[in-house]
Design an enzyme around this catalytic site. Structure first.
Site, PDB file in Angstrom:
ATOM      1  N   LYS A 194      41.792  32.773  53.382  1.00  0.00           N
ATOM      2  CA  LYS A 194      41.338  34.170  53.212  1.00  0.00           C
ATOM      3  C   LYS A 194      40.252  34.112  52.414  1.00  0.00           C
ATOM      4  O   LYS A 194      40.400  34.039  51.534  1.00  0.00           O
ATOM      5  CB  LYS A 194      42.219  34.346  52.931  1.00  0.00           C
ATOM      6  CG  LYS A 194      42.052  36.438  53.073  1.00  0.00           C
ATOM      7  CD  LYS A 194      43.127  36.785  51.829  1.00  0.00           C
ATOM      8  CE  LYS A 194      42.424  37.807  50.771  1.00  0.00           C
ATOM      9  NZ  LYS A 194      41.146  38.311  50.921  1.00  0.00           N
ATOM     10  N   GLU A 269      42.586  28.073  39.832  1.00  0.00           N
ATOM     11  CA  GLU A 269      40.681  27.622  39.725  1.00  0.00           C
ATOM     12  C   GLU A 269      40.356  29.436  39.030  1.00  0.00           C
ATOM     13  O   GLU A 269      40.019  30.016  40.076  1.00  0.00           O
ATOM     14  CB  GLU A 269      39.698  26.949  40.261  1.00  0.00           C
ATOM     15  CG  GLU A 269      39.730  26.067  40.790  1.00  0.00           C
ATOM     16  CD  GLU A 269      39.541  24.735  39.701  1.00  0.00           C
ATOM     17  OE1 GLU A 269      39.419  25.219  38.730  1.00  0.00           O
ATOM     18  OE2 GLU A 269      40.117  23.372  38.985  1.00  0.00           O
ATOM     19  N   CYS A 303      31.978  31.558  37.369  1.00  0.00           N
ATOM     20  CA  CYS A 303      32.948  31.095  36.417  1.00  0.00           C
ATOM     21  C   CYS A 303      32.188  30.061  35.332  1.00  0.00           C
ATOM     22  O   CYS A 303      32.534  30.817  34.409  1.00  0.00           O
ATOM     23  CB  CYS A 303      33.907  30.455  37.476  1.00  0.00           C
ATOM     24  SG  CYS A 303      33.375  28.455  38.111  1.00  0.00           S
ATOM     25  N   GLU A 400      35.879  37.716  30.804  1.00  0.00           N
ATOM     26  CA  GLU A 400      35.092  37.234  31.089  1.00  0.00           C
ATOM     27  C   GLU A 400      33.952  38.562  32.011  1.00  0.00           C
ATOM     28  O   GLU A 400      35.321  39.026  32.822  1.00  0.00           O
ATOM     29  CB  GLU A 400      35.940  36.468  32.262  1.00  0.00           C
ATOM     30  CG  GLU A 400      35.324  35.505  33.510  1.00  0.00           C
ATOM     31  CD  GLU A 400      35.241  35.193  35.137  1.00  0.00           C
ATOM     32  OE1 GLU A 400      36.451  36.043  35.176  1.00  0.00           O
ATOM     33  OE2 GLU A 400      34.682  34.010  35.237  1.00  0.00           O
TER      34      GLU A 400
HETATM   35  P1  NAD Z   1      39.520  37.949  42.667  1.00  0.00           P
HETATM   36  O1  NAD Z   1      41.032  36.980  41.833  1.00  0.00           O
HETATM   37  O2  NAD Z   1      39.063  39.571  42.309  1.00  0.00           O
HETATM   38  O3  NAD Z   1      39.964  37.594  44.236  1.00  0.00           O
HETATM   39  C1  NAD Z   1      39.803  36.400  44.793  1.00  0.00           C
HETATM   40  C2  NAD Z   1      40.552  36.607  46.231  1.00  0.00           C
HETATM   41  O4  NAD Z   1      42.220  36.653  45.879  1.00  0.00           O
HETATM   42  C3  NAD Z   1      40.639  37.064  47.042  1.00  0.00           C
HETATM   43  O5  NAD Z   1      39.990  36.540  47.716  1.00  0.00           O
HETATM   44  C4  NAD Z   1      40.673  38.375  47.245  1.00  0.00           C
HETATM   45  O6  NAD Z   1      40.987  39.403  47.797  1.00  0.00           O
HETATM   46  C5  NAD Z   1      42.293  37.042  46.608  1.00  0.00           C
HETATM   47  N1  NAD Z   1      43.598  38.465  46.098  1.00  0.00           N
HETATM   48  C6  NAD Z   1      43.066  39.344  45.449  1.00  0.00           C
HETATM   49  N2  NAD Z   1      44.590  40.398  45.097  1.00  0.00           N
HETATM   50  C7  NAD Z   1      45.646  39.393  46.351  1.00  0.00           C
HETATM   51  C8  NAD Z   1      46.762  38.811  46.031  1.00  0.00           C
HETATM   52  N3  NAD Z   1      48.177  40.151  45.883  1.00  0.00           N
HETATM   53  N4  NAD Z   1      47.731  37.995  47.007  1.00  0.00           N
HETATM   54  C9  NAD Z   1      46.951  36.914  47.733  1.00  0.00           C
HETATM   55  N5  NAD Z   1      45.670  37.556  47.772  1.00  0.00           N
HETATM   56  C10 NAD Z   1      44.964  38.274  46.594  1.00  0.00           C
HETATM   57  O7  NAD Z   1      38.536  37.626  42.216  1.00  0.00           O
HETATM   58  P2  NAD Z   1      36.735  38.019  42.855  1.00  0.00           P
HETATM   59  O8  NAD Z   1      36.314  38.536  42.129  1.00  0.00           O
HETATM   60  O9  NAD Z   1      37.060  37.807  44.274  1.00  0.00           O
HETATM   61  O10 NAD Z   1      36.403  36.302  42.082  1.00  0.00           O
HETATM   62  C11 NAD Z   1      35.302  36.461  40.580  1.00  0.00           C
HETATM   63  C12 NAD Z   1      36.396  35.355  39.919  1.00  0.00           C
HETATM   64  O11 NAD Z   1      36.648  33.946  40.366  1.00  0.00           O
HETATM   65  C13 NAD Z   1      35.811  35.476  38.468  1.00  0.00           C
HETATM   66  O12 NAD Z   1      37.095  35.371  36.839  1.00  0.00           O
HETATM   67  C14 NAD Z   1      35.653  33.716  38.514  1.00  0.00           C
HETATM   68  O13 NAD Z   1      35.017  33.154  36.866  1.00  0.00           O
HETATM   69  C15 NAD Z   1      36.628  33.290  39.337  1.00  0.00           C
HETATM   70  N6  NAD Z   1      35.936  31.927  39.775  1.00  0.00           N
HETATM   71  C16 NAD Z   1      36.418  30.937  39.554  1.00  0.00           C
HETATM   72  C17 NAD Z   1      35.698  29.830  39.882  1.00  0.00           C
HETATM   73  C18 NAD Z   1      36.502  27.990  39.431  1.00  0.00           C
HETATM   74  O14 NAD Z   1      36.281  26.913  39.761  1.00  0.00           O
HETATM   75  N7  NAD Z   1      37.553  28.441  38.136  1.00  0.00           N
HETATM   76  C19 NAD Z   1      35.896  29.504  40.885  1.00  0.00           C
HETATM   77  C20 NAD Z   1      34.593  30.855  41.441  1.00  0.00           C
HETATM   78  C21 NAD Z   1      35.360  31.730  40.487  1.00  0.00           C
END
Ligand code: NAD
Length: 497
Positions: A194, A269, A303, A400
């Site tokens: 997803k 992650e 991130c 963040e």
């Molecule tokens: P987010 O947590 O808002 O969304 C991530 C994913 O989760 C999306 O596909 C979203 O639709 C899904 N999601 C949201 N609610 C959900 C639920 N209840 N059930 C299942 N899936 C759900 O994050 P974002 O805004 O898309 O991305 C930014 C974040 O990602 C930042 O915090 C960044 O640091 C992190 N990130 C971490 C790494 C790493 O390797 N540590 C790498 C890239 C991004």
């Protein structure tokens, strides 16, 4: 400065433009489903205009995708010999590489990341993941265990988990898909992916390439949609054995609780607020250039961005001047324009969130050294910004922000900087800049961060474990550990008497 929708005619190649403008449903069992039911607008953040519509895949669609993945796991993919699996994964890598120019346009268009960066960074990293893990299926050896029971043959096998629910963020769409698909498939699992509702196109195209590479239908399925509808249906499906999540801390905590209740495997992650520490004895020109690059690369929406720059007080002005110069030289524009070096933020809501941090900054002694303003036009642009001197407790330091907002803090000594750098709830990455090798080792080993870069920043390779400490999550990506999280161990006791 920004382009209009018509400008996409010149900025995109013809097949990619048509694919982007098509309304998309889920990709299940090797084919697209009609995009019926609720949909989400796919928006170009460089202009604010709607490009097309993407399905908000519902419970029935997700169920169909998970059943398809379960059938492939029990069937053709599960039955493939290791060498056959390797050959298919190598073909997959080759196809991704061959389609790099096309795939890069989708991530640039939907995410607002400059296309030249997507080509130079994201695509090679994605291909590298597939190539690295393609070599593993023939190397997944178990062990023979010496036990005290006479006439026993005891051995341990490493077996896949089953259906993996891969949930990815918008900031590295193709890369994150590859980071999850490559090890999960190499370990013998099947996947329902997803992608973020903001960036679905490259994942959908990737699923088509998987079929072309020879992965049996159902091995890779993609269900686009929102977290609340599609994501929730996927992670709570009873036939999902493992949740592999990359995204925000808040969603990670929610998924962790759900996985705990359902007793599913999970790896997380999550975010970071990464201290990048510059000592006065460092190569200041090199440190400042790297500090500025990591702060504003992809508008700080990374991130591992070095978003908290800690500088020994005697060289603070020198470093800040160099960062300001770098920021001045950035070319803001449409992400698909090759002259652009900084695009917009990924969505309007996200820019609003970043701006709310700027509204509160003066409360704890911080001041905006430069930037802080929107850029006029339709897209979601924000100037490269630096905040100097906020208190350690200020949310701009502890949270963040995930935008082009660099927080700069002076320090006086190792004893001063270490506890402050370790004080946050995150522990993803850190940087250390010094020419004193003893200090380099001593400081990096005491930093509570999953990756520490010394006299460099943001290096990444499929062979080197990557993943956070503390609230930045658990379960490493990359290297052998990246594979372990998609495997379980089965022990077989056999009596020889
Ligand atoms: P987010 O947590 O808002 O969304 C991530 C994913 O989760 C999306 O596909 C979203 O639709 C899904 N999601 C949201 N609610 C959900 C639920 N209840 N059930 C299942 N899936 C759900 O994050 P974002 O805004 O898309 O991305 C930014 C974040 O990602 C930042 O915090 C960044 O640091 C992190 N990130 C971490 C790494 C790493 O390797 N540590 C790498 C890239 C991004």
């Amino acid at each position: 400065m920004t382009a209009t929708a018509g400008a996409l005619d010149t900025l995109m190649t013809s097949p990619a433009r048509e694919f982007a403008a098509t309304d998309h449903g889920a990709f299940v069992s090797g084919e697209y489903l009609a995009p019926g039911g609720d949909t989400v607008a796919d928006i170009d953040p460089s202009t604010g205009e709607v490009i097309g519509r993407i399905a908000d895949s519902d419970v029935e669609t997700v169920d169909r995708a998970v059943r398809s993945a379960a059938a492939a796991f029990q069937g053709e993919w599960g039955g493939m010999l290791p060498g056959q699996r390797e050959a298919v994964l190598h073909r997959f890598a080759d196809l991704v590489e061959a389609h790099s120019a096309e795939l890069a346009q989708y991530d640039a268009l939907e995410g607002g990341k400059p296309v030249s960066y997507v080509e130079a960074v994201d695509l090679p990293l994605a291909v590298e993941q597939f190539r690295y893990y393609a070599g593993w299926p023939t190397k997944l050896v178990g062990s023979v265990i010496p036990v005290d029971t006479p006439d026993s043959h005891v051995y341990a096998r490493r077996t896949p988990l089953g259906v993996v629910a891969a949930v990815t963020p918008w900031n590295f769409p193709l890369c994150q898909a590859a980071i999850k698909l490559a090890p999960a498939l190499a370990a013998g699992n099947t996947v329902v992916l997803k992608p973020s509702e903001l960036t679905s196109l490259s994942a959908l195209r990737l699923a088509e390439l998987a079929i072309e590479a020879g992965l049996p239908p159902g091995t890779v399925n993609v269900v686009p949609g929102t977290g609340a509808t599609t994501g929730q249906a996927l992670i709570s499906h009873p036939a999902v054995a493992k949740i592999s999540f990359t995204g925000s801390e808040a969603v990670g905590r929610h998924l962790g609780a759900e996985a705990g209740r359902a007793l599913k495997h999970i790896s997380l992650e999550l975010g970071g607020k990464n201290p990048n520490i510059v000592f006065a004895d460092a190569d200041i020109a090199k440190a400042a250039a790297a500090a500025a690059t990591t702060a504003y690369f992809y508008s700080g929406q990374v991130c591992f961005s070095g978003s908290r720059l800690m500088v020994e007080r005697s060289v603070l002005d020198q470093v800040l001047d160099a960062v300001r110069e770098h920021a001045r030289g950035l070319v803001l524009g449409h992400s698909l324009d090759r002259s652009t070096t900084m695009g917009p933020l990924a969505s309007e809501a996200h820019r609003d969130k970043v701006e709310r941090y700027l509204d509160t900054v003066s409360g704890t002694g911080g001041e905006v050294a430069f930037g802080g303003n929107r850029v006029p036009g339709g897209g979601f642009f924000l100037e490269p910004t630096a905040i100097v001197g906020p208190a350690d407790s200020d949310p701009v330091v502890t949270d963040e922000i995930f935008g082009p907002v660099l927080v700069v803090q002076p320090f006086d000594s190792v004893e001063d900087v270490l506890p402050r750098a370790n004080d946050g709830r995150y522990g993803l990455t850190a940087g250390v800049w010094t020419t004193d090798v003893r200090k380099a080792h001593a400081v990096s080993q005491r930093l509570q961060a999953g990756t520490v870069w010394v006299n460099t920043y943001a290096d990444y390779n499929a062979a080197a474990p990557f993943g956070g400490f503390k609230s930045s999550g658990f379960g490493k990506d990359c290297g052998p550990e990246g594979l372990d999280k998609y495997l379980q161990t089965q022990t077989i006791w056999m009596s020889l008497s």
